[in-house]
Design an enzyme around this catalytic site. Structure first.
Site, PDB file in Angstrom:
ATOM      1  CE  LYS A 196       0.608  -5.365  -3.859  1.00  0.00           C
ATOM      2  NZ  LYS A 196       1.089  -4.907  -5.194  1.00  0.00           N
ATOM      3  CE  LYS A 249      -1.552  -1.996  -2.258  1.00  0.00           C
ATOM      4  NZ  LYS A 249      -1.088  -1.857  -3.653  1.00  0.00           N
TER       5      LYS A 249
END
Length: 324
Positions: A196, A249
């Protein structure tokens, strides 16, 4: 060589469909939902047209609409009435996500896989993803881990089929796996936000989820966008700690990371088509600069082509309708 070889021969009519290398279906989609304890009617959001904050009594209806479109899974984000330094509204049996999980499962049972986001940023009054030392302006990694474990257990006991920790705390997967196992929840899988990035593409989400930071940013625990080898280390560590599915992400600016992760680890791989990616397409379409449906499809197809097995996207319902 040309003219004997003509690549255009396979680009006409139904032949084009026969030789297509990548397919996208509703089975690949995960639908993000926001449930808000502070509202009594559905509220739209200016930064993410078509994405609503839902009161508790509407979550089951919205989930059923997604299920009827063939979407197999959703991920829940909660907006609580009370926020504090610890984020204590994240793990109570009667807190907003736990209630929403029960509402959806009562209505749909096995017809919808319910995933819960496990993070504290929506529940803390400072907006960070863990405990903080306010004097030092520091997010406290190790003190946060038991709280994430406690939150994951509460979600699973409420009926969640899967938990998805997103806080990027070192050791969070191991802590959550241990907490689940110690509470007899060994069969609950973990989808880790393993790679992320500290991204500017999250802006509209923070507007909708009311999870902006009151000091600093998240760069001390989310990844540097300049790094790719580091993502491989993050993913490997999460797999070793017990992650069942790994996630990258954002998605579109990090297609190279999705490709590397899938090829190196051969694990079920998710990608999050985040709020900023969604908002840009929506804004351009509203201004008449892009064909929204075609760009939506091309974007999600590219994420699948890069190696994602599943895509978390705010386009989920629109894409499912188009695929039907």
């Amino acid at each position: 060589m040309f003219p004997e070889i003509r690549m255009r021969r396979l680009r006409n009519g139904r032949i084009r469909d026969l030789v297509r290398e990548t397919s996208l279906s509703a089975d690949n989609l995960i639908y993000p939902m926001f449930v808000d304890e502070t509202i009594s009617t559905v509220q739209s959001t200016a930064s993410m047209p078509g994405v609503d904050r839902l009161p508790l009594d509407r979550v089951a209806d919205d989930a059923k609409e997604a299920a009827d479109l063939g979407i197999p899974a959703l991920i829940l984000f909660g907006i609580p009435a009370h926020k504090d330094a610890q984020g204590s509204s994240a793990w109570g049996d009667e807190d907003i996500v736990q209630q929403a999980v029960r509402e959806i499962k009562e209505e749909l049972g096995r017809d919808m896989l319910v995933i819960t986001d496990v993070c504290l940023c929506e529940y803390t009054d400072h907006g960070h993803c863990g405990m903080v030392d306010m004097e030092k302006g520091e997010v406290l990694n190790d003190q946060t881990l038991p709280l994430l474990g406690r939150t994951a257990v509460s979600h699973a006991k409420a009926g969640a089929d899967m938990v998805a920790p997103s806080g990027m705390m070192d050791g969070m997967i191991g802590a959550i796996r241990s907490a689940l196992d110690e509470n007899g929840l060994r069969d609950i899988p973990i989808m880790s936000y393993a790679a992320k990035y500290s991204s500017a593409f999250y802006g509209p989400f923070r507007d909708v989820a009311e999870s902006g930071c009151c000091f600093g940013d998240r760069s001390t625990y989310q990844m540097d966008p300049a790094n790719s080898d580091e993502a491989m280390r993050e993913v490997e560590l999460d797999i070793m700690e017990g992650a069942d599915i790994i996630m990258v992400k954002p998605a579109l600016p990090y297609l190279d990371i999705i490709y590397r992760v899938k090829n190196e680890f051969k694990m079920p791989t998710a990608a999050y088509n985040v709020s900023g990616e969604y908002a840009m397409i929506k804004a351009a379409a509203q201004n008449g600069w892009l064909d929204e449906k075609k760009v939506m499809y091309e974007s999600l197809l590219s994420i699948k082509r890069a190696g994602a097995d599943m895509i978390l996207t705010y386009f989920a319902k629109d894409m499912a309708r188009m695929l039907k």
